[in-house]
Design a protein around this motif. Structure first.
Motif, short mmCIF file in Angstrom:
data_model
loop_
_atom_site.label_atom_id
_atom_site.label_comp_id
_atom_site.label_asym_id
_atom_site.label_seq_id
_atom_site.Cartn_x
_atom_site.Cartn_y
_atom_site.Cartn_z
N CYS A 175 0.20 5.56 6.93
CA CYS A 175 0.97 5.23 8.11
C CYS A 175 2.18 6.13 8.28
O CYS A 175 2.89 6.06 9.27
N VAL A 176 2.43 6.98 7.31
CA VAL A 176 3.57 7.89 7.43
C VAL A 176 3.23 9.03 8.39
O VAL A 176 4.08 9.51 9.13
N THR A 228 -1.09 15.15 3.42
CA THR A 228 -0.32 14.19 2.64
C THR A 228 -1.22 13.31 1.79
O THR A 228 -1.01 13.12 0.60
N GLU A 286 -0.98 16.56 9.09
CA GLU A 286 -0.14 15.89 8.11
C GLU A 286 -0.95 14.84 7.34
O GLU A 286 -0.85 14.68 6.14
N GLN A 305 -14.13 -24.22 -2.94
CA GLN A 305 -13.73 -25.44 -3.61
C GLN A 305 -12.23 -25.68 -3.57
O GLN A 305 -11.78 -26.79 -3.38
N ASN A 306 -11.46 -24.62 -3.74
CA ASN A 306 -10.03 -24.83 -3.87
C ASN A 306 -9.27 -24.61 -2.57
O ASN A 306 -8.08 -24.36 -2.58
N VAL A 311 -6.18 14.55 1.23
CA VAL A 311 -6.67 15.71 0.50
C VAL A 311 -7.20 15.33 -0.88
O VAL A 311 -8.09 15.98 -1.41
N GLU A 312 -6.71 14.24 -1.42
CA GLU A 312 -7.19 13.91 -2.76
C GLU A 312 -8.19 12.75 -2.76
O GLU A 312 -8.55 12.24 -3.78
N THR A 328 -1.14 2.05 13.04
CA THR A 328 0.16 2.73 13.06
C THR A 328 0.49 3.22 14.46
O THR A 328 1.63 3.17 14.91
N ALA A 344 -1.91 3.40 1.58
CA ALA A 344 -0.79 2.86 2.32
C ALA A 344 0.05 3.98 2.93
O ALA A 344 0.69 3.81 3.97
N ALA A 345 0.01 5.13 2.30
CA ALA A 345 0.84 6.22 2.79
C ALA A 345 0.32 6.81 4.10
O ALA A 345 0.97 7.64 4.72
N PRO A 404 -7.72 -26.11 0.79
CA PRO A 404 -7.36 -27.39 1.38
C PRO A 404 -8.10 -27.63 2.69
O PRO A 404 -8.57 -26.69 3.34
N SER A 405 -8.19 -28.91 3.06
CA SER A 405 -9.26 -29.31 3.94
C SER A 405 -9.39 -28.67 5.32
O SER A 405 -10.48 -28.24 5.64
N ASP A 415 -5.91 4.44 -3.76
CA ASP A 415 -4.52 4.27 -4.17
C ASP A 415 -3.52 4.59 -3.09
O ASP A 415 -2.59 3.85 -2.82
N SER A 416 -3.70 5.75 -2.47
CA SER A 416 -2.65 6.23 -1.59
C SER A 416 -2.86 5.80 -0.14
O SER A 416 -2.25 6.35 0.76
#
Lengths: 346, 853
Positions: A139-140, A150, A146, A56-57, A153-154, A113, A136-137, A59-60, A133-134
């Motif tokens: 790409c390090v 980094t 690693e 609905q919102n 693991v969690e 990456t 984004a990290a 634009p065309s 959560d993590s």
């Protein structure tokens, strides 16, 4: 026992999800959609369905990506709602579903990456169900070790990852191997888990996951032709929870070309038709897989008191979004002759 | 009128294309035409005016955007005033203007939003930078006090190295960030507090602990301009060694959503930076404020008329939706519309059409034709605010078939009356009447636009009001008013005021104690003027008397209402030109009912009229009489005799009732069969039966039937298939109908006993409430008694209102509703019609939050 106790914790959500399911577009809806001339017509048609005014919102001049995004947003919102209201057991089951999206996202990020894409752009392309959560990290990291130490693991998929730590460098090939190893571990684990959730769930989910595993086996085999992947390595990527295991997988492990794959599959009556290239059929193998998946997922709704409906609903809805996007793309690119190649659900 | 639905005509309109839109607008204001969809097979997006609708959709989207912005800014949009509801006709020109204006407003506001966002972001960054500078200064000071820190020594050297290096323009944060060319140094920035834990963990893992991190919380929360969410943030500073590692830290910071700020390691430079930042913040604040003001002004300008615009667009959209239902005549450049309208309103429609022609100055006026039609017409009852509630009750059961007798008319009196029979109590009735008088008096003000729940502090309890929608209650205000008045009346007849009798005229009994009894015995001297003698309230056998009285009264009113319902059939039959059904259906039904239950009523009245004590006989039991009338016809036990010749009369009535059953069963199917035979003899059957019996070459052949043919449902062999099935259907239908009627006549009569049961329950409850709550307080004396009475009265009144008026009222309402829907309506009411829903702007003005009426 299931029929007595299932509804205590899950009755409400079962009802909700079955309600959602009845909002899935029917064949007549698709007929209307395929008659649309422009994307605005499509929007008008979709407004009359369960999608309501989800565009609905906007634009065309609509873009197909907007349609995809909004449709996916709606699906994710529905899934999140179910997840938030779920009891512990169902919640765990639903979390399991999201792990596959996590794997996809991780692979997407690593590949991105590797090709030095912008992280934020990559993050936007990630599936919202597989976010953590993590993420984004990721790409390090520059190598697998690693990566694992980094970030991963969690995350809940860490145990799957442990199996592919041997791969050292991150190149295309290794990423592909990592993806498939992850999937193999994930599927096997998920399969194990569903087998503990009572007989009906075990049966329904078993069917679906077995097929999922077999599909991966066949896909891996076919895609590995002409690559430097050795046959032994290939065999290691095959999930072991499918119908094809162990006999079919060992045959496929030795296959060298498409015909040998077909011969190996021939013994399994359910899968035989995937390779029956009858005259006049233009459906690709992938479409046939999708069709069979839709069939299995639809069948999940025929049984009561099990968790399979939640999985099936998500998959059916994803197929529906793929269909809508297909139709939208055909309209946008004026390829009307191929518009009917979607996979009808109901 | 309310007796029958209004005459409806099918009209056809030829509207010249140029003035189609104003014409439909005018008809929409009038609200008297229900348009038919003339292109049902055309897809929604292939219709003629889809383009316009889409344009209006776009405008609606813009309006929503503006509304949203206005809401965010906290400006109240100017509410619609009455005269704007029915504003003048809008021309195409105006709509174009509006669209242009909306686009302009939208663009302006969007632009302002954008610049405000960028400014805000800048402001945010700067204020974060200020925080970072302030907090890092603290770190550095702490560090300086401990000079033995090896890290710091190196860092100092480093900063000396940097000292000569002119720092780039502090405005450009990006450049500054890259200015960390230090081999060993620090990274400072801001990170959302929620992510602090993960941030730290990842850093630690990625660098294997080779870092020194310090952080401080920012006290004031920061509002994210993108999402309007309030975020708590932390300032951090990380010291680490080595270019690679610093690069890595930067990367992690970025991926974790942290913002890095340049901090100079030189304390003096830092101070300078801080000052610069503060002055820039001041500047920005000014700019920001002025932007905000302009935006606010713009928005409040929009807010003035946004509601009116929204209404305008809404109406316009409705018009085009209606126009999409029209046929387009290519040759005559005209739209053809068809629709239903009340025959009475045709004049006002023509008048309206003429008005449009004059106003628009069109040369060709729209043409209105009345068409003949065989289609089922919609049912339309013109109601006013008084009758609307009652009609709604009937419509909820089923909308009347076109022009059949509408029970709504009778409901106006019979509904409140049956309600009152169950609710009869002067006190409760007066309370409700009082409340309703107030509501009716303040009708205009209370007719709130609020469609939701309103807590109204009248004498209806708030907990009740909040659960029922105020609309519903308000819509039925006249019904409730009548119900209350009738309750006062029946309360007077029952002589019941909060379970206490009223002794206005002096009881007609004189009491004396008989020696051999403990109790006092009343002797009747005269009849009490109105209602039941108050002495009964105190009598031992009060319940016996009242039960018998109310039960019999329930039966009498019930039988009366049912027979009345049956007689209404006659009006229907006459109106639909089916006079023969009066003999075939209505008369046996009435005879059946009268011969059994009419006789029962007669017995009740007869038994009341005889003074059995004076005659010296035991009054006979009516129930037994009725049962033995069927079990042992022709004989009446001597103790049960009511009047001479009773046995013979009963035999006659039983025979009459039994005769009625086959009469009902056979007569109507026979008539239908005869009709079809006559049709065929006139040679019409081919027209009818063509479709079904093309294969049968004996279509036209007619086999004569004997009179009873209807019963078996076996028609002649020569009939077409369709005819045959139809007929057997008729027979089956009639069998079911007859069985249902016979059985239900018993159950329906018994059903009216609920009048007694509820009235009993009501009276008993109110008595219990009085005795248990209020009466106890009367027995106490002194100050304690006063306080107890105060509390007890409160409790009593509250419970009276909640339970006796609220709950009992609802239950009596429900039962009165059932008696009308099931017992009364089933006697004559088909209710198979379709409501007439005219296209009227007024409807969706209401749906948009207008007055609910």
């Amino acid at each position: 026992m299931e029929s007595i106790t299932f509804n205590i914790d899950n009755g409400y959500l079962d009802g909700i999800v079955r309600g959602f399911k009845s909002g899935i577009l029917s064949i007549s809806n698709y007929l209307n959609l395929t008659q649309c001339e422009t994307l605005d017509d499509l929007k008008l048609q979709l407004a009359a369905t369960d999608y309501g005014n989800f565009l609905q919102n906007e634009p065309s001049p609509l873009a197909t990506t907007t349609i995809t995004e909004r449709a996916r947003e709606k699906l994710v919102a529905e899934f999140q709602y179910i997840r938030q209201n779920a009891g512990p057991e169902l919640a765990k089951f639903l979390d399991y579903i999201t792990y596959s999206y996590m794997i996809d996202n991780i692979i997407l990020l690593i590949t991105g990456t590797l090709h030095e894409r912008d992280t934020h752009e990559l993050l936007e392309r990630c599936h919202p169900l597989g976010m953590f959560d993590s993420i984004a990290a990721l790409c390090v990291a520059t190598n697998v070790q690693e990566l694992f130490n980094t970030v991963l693991v969690e995350t809940p998929i860490a145990p799957y990852f442990e199996k592919c730590l041997s791969a050292q460098d991150l190149d295309e090939m290794n990423i592909e191997i990592i993806r498939n190893t992850l999937y193999k571990a994930y599927l096997e684990d998920f399969y194990e888990y569903t087998q503990t959730l009572g007989p009906t769930t075990a049966e329904v989910m078993g069917e679906i996951l077995k097929f999922e595993a077999d599909r991966r086996v066949i896909n891996i085999t076919i895609n590995s032709f002409g690559t430097e992947l050795s046959k032994d390595d290939r065999a290691k990527l095959f999930p072991t929870c499918g119908r094809l295991f162990p006999d079919g997988t060992s045959r496929l492990a030795k296959a060298d070309d498409q015909d040998q794959v077909r011969l190996a599959i021939e013994l399994y009556s359910e899968y035989r038709k995937f390779f029956d290239q009858g005259p006049g059929t233009e459906r690709s193998l992938e479409d046939r897989f999708f069709e069979y998946e839709v069939y299995l997922n639809k069948r999940a709704f025929l049984q009561q008191f099990h968790y399979g409906v939640f999985y099936a609903f998500l998959k059916l809805k994803e197929q529906e979004i793929r269909n809508i996007v297909w139709i939208a793309e055909c309209i946008a690119q004026q390829q009307k002759e191929r518009i009917n190649d979607y996979i009808p659900i109901f | 009128s309310l007796f029958r639905a209004e005459d409806i005509s099918l009209i056809q309109l030829y509207i010249p294309l140029e003035i189609a839109q104003p014409t439909v607008a005018e008809l929409g204001e009038l609200g008297q035409v229900e348009f038919l969809d003339l292109n049902p097979n055309v897809n929604a997006f292939q219709r003629a005016f889809v383009g316009e609708i889409r344009r209006l959709d776009e405008m609606e989207r813009k309006l929503r955007f503006l509304e949203n912005q206005i809401e965010k800014t906290g400006i109240k949009p100017k509410p619609l005033t009455g005269n704007l509801y029915y504003g003048r006709t809008r021309t195409q020109q105006e709509i174009d203007d509006l669209e242009a204006r909306l686009t302009e407003h939208e663009a302006r506001i969007q632009q302002m939003n954008e610049s405000q966002d960028t400014l805000q972001k800048r402001y945010l960054e700067l204020s974060e930078l200020r925080q970072v500078l302030r907090e890092t200064a603290v770190f550095f000071e702490q560090a300086e006090s401990r000079t033995d820190d090896p890290l710091l020594v190196i860092q100092r050297e480093d900063s000396h190295l940097l000292a000569g290096n002119p720092s780039p323009d502090p405005e450009d944060a990006q450049d500054q960030r890259d200015s960390g060319r230090i081999n060993l140094g620090f990274v400072a920035g801001v990170v959302p507090r929620a992510r602090m834990g993960i941030f730290e963990r990842i850093l630690f893992r990625a660098l294997r602990g080779n870092l020194y991190m310090n952080f401080a919380e920012i006290d004031e929360p920061v509002t994210d301009p993108g999402t309007d969410e309030v975020v708590q943030k932390n300032v951090f500073i990380i010291f680490a060694h080595g270019r690679e590692i610093l690069q890595k830290i930067r990367k992690i910071c970025e991926s974790m959503g942290a913002t890095l700020y340049p901090v100079d390691s030189h304390p003096e430079k830092r101070r300078e930076d801080a000052l610069a930042v503060i002055s820039r913040i001041e500047d920005l604040k000014h700019v920001l404020d002025s932007t905000r003001n302009t935006r606010r002004m713009e928005l409040s300008k929009v807010a003035e008329s946004i509601e009116a615009w929204a209404m305008m667009v809404k109406k316009e959209k409705a018009i085009y939706h209606i126009m999409n239902m029209f046929n387009y005549d290519q040759n005559r450049k005209a739209l053809i519309a068809e629709g239903w309208c009340p025959t009475n309103s045709i004049n006002s429609i023509t008048y309206a059409l003429r008005g449009v022609t004059e106003r628009t100055g069109s040369t060709i006026p729209p043409i209105l034709n009345e068409l003949r039609t065989k289609k089922t017409k919609p049912t339309f009852h013109r109601t006013n605010k008084f009758t609307a509630g009652f009609q709604a009750i009937v419509d909820a059961y089923g909308v009347a078939t076109y022009q059949e007798v509408n029970p709504g008319l009778f409901t106006i009196i019979s509904f409140p009356f049956l309600f009152a029979l169950m609710f009869g109590d002067v006190g409760h009735g007066l309370l409700v009447t009082g409340a309703l008088v107030y509501i009716l008096w303040k009708e205009k003000e209370l007719n709130v636009k609020n469609g939701g729940e309103v807590i109204f502090d009248g004498s209806k309890p708030p907990n009740l009001i909040s659960t029922i929608r105020w609309d519903m209650f308000f819509g039925g205000r006249y019904m409730i008013f009548l119900m209350a008045l009738f309750s006062v009346f029946t309360g007077l007849i029952y002589n019941d005021l909060f379970s206490k009798p009223l002794n206005w005229f002096g009881t007609g009994y004189k009491f004396h104690t008989e020696h051999d009894h403990e109790m006092r015995v009343g002797e009747k001297l005269w009849t009490y003027a109105v209602g039941i003698d108050p002495a009964w309230q105190l009598a031992e056998n009060k319940l016996l008397f009242l039960n018998s009285y109310k039960m019999k009264m329930g039966i009498i009113f019930g039988v009366m209402q049912m027979i009345f319902g049956l007689t209404i059939q006659i009006f229907n039959h006459i109106h639909f030109k089916q006079v023969q059904y009066i003999y075939a259906e209505t008369i046996p039904q009435i005879l059946f009912t009268v011969s059994i239950f009419g006789y029962l009523v007669f017995m009740i009245l007869y038994k009341w009229s005889v003074d059995w004590l004076a005659v010296g006989l035991n009054p006979p039991s009516l129930l037994n009489t009725l049962i033995y009338m069927f079990l042992a016809p022709g004989s009446v036990a001597p103790s049960e005799v009511l009047f001479p010749g009773q046995a013979a009369l009963q035999v006659f009535l039983v025979l009459l009732a039994l005769l009625c059953i086959p009469w009902m069963l056979c007569a109507k199917p026979y008539l239908i069969w005869k009709e079809s035979v006559r049709h065929r003899l006139q040679g019409y059957d081919n027209v009818q039966g063509n479709r079904d019996s093309l294969d049968s070459d004996r279509t036209g052949e007619v086999t004569p039937h004997n009179g009873d043919g209807g019963h078996g449902g076996e028609g002649g062999g020569g009939e077409g298939h369709g005819e045959h099935e139809e007929f057997s259907e008729v027979v089956i239908h009639q069998v079911i109908h007859t069985i249902e009627f016979v059985l239900s006549s018993i159950s329906h009569t018994a059903s009216y006993l609920r009048l007694w049961a509820l009235s009993l329950a009501h009276a008993q409850l109110s008595e219990v409430l009085w005795d248990m709550v209020l009466a106890n307080a009367f027995t106490m004396k002194g100050v304690g008694g006063t306080i107890a009475l105060y509390i007890a009265f409160g409790a009593w009144f509250y419970l009276t209102v909640c339970i006796l008026i609220g709950m009992e009222g609802l239950s009596a309402f429900l039962h009165a509703l059932r008696l009308h829907w099931v017992e009364f309506n089933s006697k004559f009411y088909g209710g198979g019609g379709r409501a007439f829903i005219p296209f009227a702007f007024a409807d969706f003005v209401e749906a948009n939050g207008g007055p609910a009426e």
